[in-house]
Enzyme design. Structure first.
Site, PDB file in Angstrom:
ATOM      1  N   GLY A 178     -28.074 -52.433  51.336  1.00  0.00           N
ATOM      2  CA  GLY A 178     -27.740 -53.033  49.771  1.00  0.00           C
ATOM      3  C   GLY A 178     -29.451 -53.874  49.166  1.00  0.00           C
ATOM      4  N   SER A 187     -30.845 -45.680  61.470  1.00  0.00           N
ATOM      5  CA  SER A 187     -30.128 -44.943  60.127  1.00  0.00           C
ATOM      6  C   SER A 187     -31.504 -44.238  59.118  1.00  0.00           C
ATOM      7  CB  SER A 187     -29.531 -44.690  58.803  1.00  0.00           C
ATOM      8  OG  SER A 187     -29.528 -46.393  58.512  1.00  0.00           O
ATOM      9  N   ARG A 188     -31.296 -43.412  58.314  1.00  0.00           N
ATOM     10  CA  ARG A 188     -32.273 -42.802  57.070  1.00  0.00           C
ATOM     11  C   ARG A 188     -31.350 -43.105  56.092  1.00  0.00           C
ATOM     12  NH1 ARG A 188     -35.901 -39.233  58.952  1.00  0.00           N
ATOM     13  NH2 ARG A 188     -35.388 -37.919  60.707  1.00  0.00           N
ATOM     14  N   ILE A 220     -29.279 -43.903  52.937  1.00  0.00           N
ATOM     15  CA  ILE A 220     -27.880 -43.132  52.259  1.00  0.00           C
ATOM     16  C   ILE A 220     -27.986 -43.324  50.748  1.00  0.00           C
ATOM     17  CG2 ILE A 220     -25.337 -43.129  52.012  1.00  0.00           C
ATOM     18  CD1 ILE A 220     -25.552 -44.820  55.160  1.00  0.00           C
ATOM     19  N   THR A 221     -27.980 -44.316  50.920  1.00  0.00           N
ATOM     20  CA  THR A 221     -28.517 -44.651  49.086  1.00  0.00           C
ATOM     21  C   THR A 221     -29.056 -45.234  48.277  1.00  0.00           C
ATOM     22  OG1 THR A 221     -26.958 -46.458  49.564  1.00  0.00           O
ATOM     23  CG2 THR A 221     -25.668 -44.752  48.822  1.00  0.00           C
ATOM     24  N   SER A 222     -29.650 -45.491  49.219  1.00  0.00           N
ATOM     25  CA  SER A 222     -30.835 -46.594  49.102  1.00  0.00           C
ATOM     26  C   SER A 222     -32.709 -45.612  49.198  1.00  0.00           C
ATOM     27  CB  SER A 222     -31.178 -47.352  50.469  1.00  0.00           C
ATOM     28  OG  SER A 222     -31.466 -47.229  51.604  1.00  0.00           O
ATOM     29  N   ASP A 274     -16.519 -48.069  48.986  1.00  0.00           N
ATOM     30  CA  ASP A 274     -17.000 -49.776  49.939  1.00  0.00           C
ATOM     31  C   ASP A 274     -15.349 -49.588  50.656  1.00  0.00           C
ATOM     32  OD1 ASP A 274     -19.950 -49.200  49.923  1.00  0.00           O
ATOM     33  OD2 ASP A 274     -19.590 -51.135  48.324  1.00  0.00           O
ATOM     34  N   LYS A 295     -24.727 -55.523  48.934  1.00  0.00           N
ATOM     35  CA  LYS A 295     -23.902 -54.696  49.048  1.00  0.00           C
ATOM     36  C   LYS A 295     -22.870 -56.066  49.452  1.00  0.00           C
ATOM     37  CE  LYS A 295     -23.633 -51.308  51.863  1.00  0.00           C
ATOM     38  NZ  LYS A 295     -23.666 -50.566  52.602  1.00  0.00           N
TER      39      LYS A 295
END
Length: 508
Positions: free
Chosen positions: A182, A208-209, A211-213, A270, A302
């Site tokens: 976040g 990770s790659r 997701i929402t960022s 969430d 987040k």
């Protein structure tokens, strides 16, 4: 290659249409296909598709155009690849068997608890592709908010660990860290891994790659080196350099998590329980023994309040303990982005600046990375409490972290320089004032609209921090894009919202 002959309907030959439906498997049939009538198939039916020794369950979509010829069928790209299909292959279709675990999902929707065996059944069916996106959405909704108790969260976590691969590093001291997310630009992982590995501790990091960022750690590291490593390649790099930074999606660690995240992203839901299970299952499957968890807390992060952070910390630590991990949570400032760059290449430049000891390196990224590295060093027991800061600082300032980072990148394939975007535009302050707030979510959206993370050099560079005094027409941030169209697309969103994105208080 198998042939469809059920009820004398003849062969169904595959035609590749190239339709990407993300993770859901879709079967495409003409509405006048004999099998549609003979089997009573309707749109959205669940159908088992067999090709030789391979099979999967797909959701049926009915085609009412001539895109398919009589006797032809097609599959979405994900299903095509999983079946290893070739143009012209013949497939066998049948009704999918009922999915018994859906009964547990329906019970949960009505307020009943999910037991351990029931949770195992649900996660097994999800990974085997027996749930459609509608079923997945129902499971996520049933578990959303505070609907999972501690025992259910542990069961979900353990089930997600059990259905995937596991890595055993043969050591009782395997360090790891994770940020709940976040916060744009919070790219501490490469710096922390370099410090910990340079100290001599093992830190095989799977990341990770986005997701929402505008960028995930794997996106940023891919600008600099190869991150698509197999488990065997990870072992080679770690044996050589103590650490690695790989894309977690290249290995099957907690595969249910990747499936659930894809639907959660669309629903924008969430769930604390699913967040805890996601984080801890990935760490346990990756063979970690000690995990430091970074929880940024802020109004547009987040985790938005200390109360929510304390609740999440309790769940993370106790669920980690239940599956055999030692976890520690560090609350950090989530009021504004970290560093200057937002987007893969721009964040990579910040990382390199910190590692190389450049005088103009972002101070907040450096300090946050040192705090996390210090926490891991002290968790290991190899560094006394209250001395982690000094040890981490020495490793960074003496250049040992930079040397180790170069070695890790070379072991993973190469160390490349980040690309530069050809299109740039400065966004200026409309009036004077002091920066009182920065909206993390809106700023992340600006970078995404500019093309990040798919366009590696796209994003933005932030020029101000909370508390800074700003003059009229002073640059607040600079947009970076690879095409004029993407730059214009981002600017269209920015125009009229500049002082919602970065709030300036008038000075008296």
């Amino acid at each position: 290659m198998s042939t469809f002959t059920q009820n004398g309907d003849g062969n169904l030959r595959l035609k590749r249409l190239g339709i990407d439906t993300y993770q859901e498997h879709i079967l495409y049939l003409r509405e006048d296909a004999p099998v549609v009538r003979s089997e009573g198939f309707a749109s959205q039916a669940r159908v088992e598709v067999r090709l030789g020794e391979n099979s999967l369950i797909a959701t049926l979509d009915i085609v009412k155009s001539e895109i398919l010829e009589p006797g032809q069928a097609s599959l979405s790209e994900g299903a095509w690849c999983e079946l290893q299909a070739q143009e012209g292959d013949h497939v066998h279709l049948s009704h999918a068997a009922p999915v018994e675990s859906l009964g547990y999902v329906r019970a949960k929707l009505y307020g009943h608890r999910i037991g351990h065996e029931a949770m195992n059944g649900i996660i097994e069916d999800i990974v085997q592709g027996r749930y459609s996106d509608v079923h997945l959405a129902a499971f996520i909704a049933a578990c959303s908010g505070e609907n999972l108790d501690r025992t259910e969260i542990v069961s979900l976590t353990q089930a997600m660990i059990d259905v995937g691969d596991h890595i055993d590093w043969g050591s009782d001291l395997v360090m790891d860290k994770h940020c709940v997310g976040g916060l744009p630009g919070n790219r501490t992982t490469p710096i922390v891994v370099a410090i910990i590995a340079a100290f001599g501790l093992m830190m095989p990091k799977t990341s990770s790659r986005a997701i929402t960022s505008p960028a995930g750690t794997a996106d940023t590291m891919e600008v600099l080196t190869n991150v698509d490593l197999s488990i065997e390649e990870m072992r080679r790099v770690v044996e050589q350099e103590n650490g690695c930074i790989a894309w977690g999606g290249a290995v099957s660690l907690s595969p249910a998590d990747d499936i659930l995240i894809g639907v959660e992203r669309v629903l924008d839901v969430d769930s604390q329980g699913q967040l805890v299970a996601s984080v801890i299952s990935k760490k346990a499957a990756a063979g970690s023994t000690h995990v430091l968890l970074d929880l940024p807390v802020g109004p547009t992060a987040k985790v938005r309040s200390l109360e929510a952070a304390r609740s999440l910390r309790m769940h993370l630590v106790e669920v980690a303990r239940a599956v055999g991990l030692e976890a520690k949570v560090l609350f950090t400032d989530g009021n504004q982005p970290v560093g200057r760059g937002i987007g893969p290449a721009l964040e990579a430049r910040d990382v390199l600046a910190v590692l190389q000891g450049n005088p103009d390196a972002p101070r907040d990224l450096r300090d946050r990375s040192l705090a996390l590295a210090a926490g891991l060093l002290e968790m290991s027991g190899r560094v006394p409490q209250e001395q982690g800061d000094d040890v981490a600082l020495a490793i960074l300032d003496e250049g040992r972290a930079w040397k180790k980072f170069q070695a890790i990148c070379e072991a993973q394939g190469a160390l490349r320089m980040p690309p530069t975007a050809p299109q740039r535009h400065e966004v200026l302050a409309l009036h004077a004032g002091r920066v009182s707030a920065i909206d993390n979510r809106m700023l992340a959206r600006v970078a995404k609209l500019a093309g990040a993370p798919k366009a590696a050099s796209a994003g933005l560079v932030l020029h101000v921090k909370i508390g800074d005094l700003v003059e009229p027409h002073q640059p607040l941030f600079t947009l970076h894009a690879e095409t004029p169209g993407e730059l214009a697309y981002s600017l269209e969103y920015v125009n009229g919202r500049v002082h919602e994105i970065i709030t300036l208080e008038h000075q008296r």
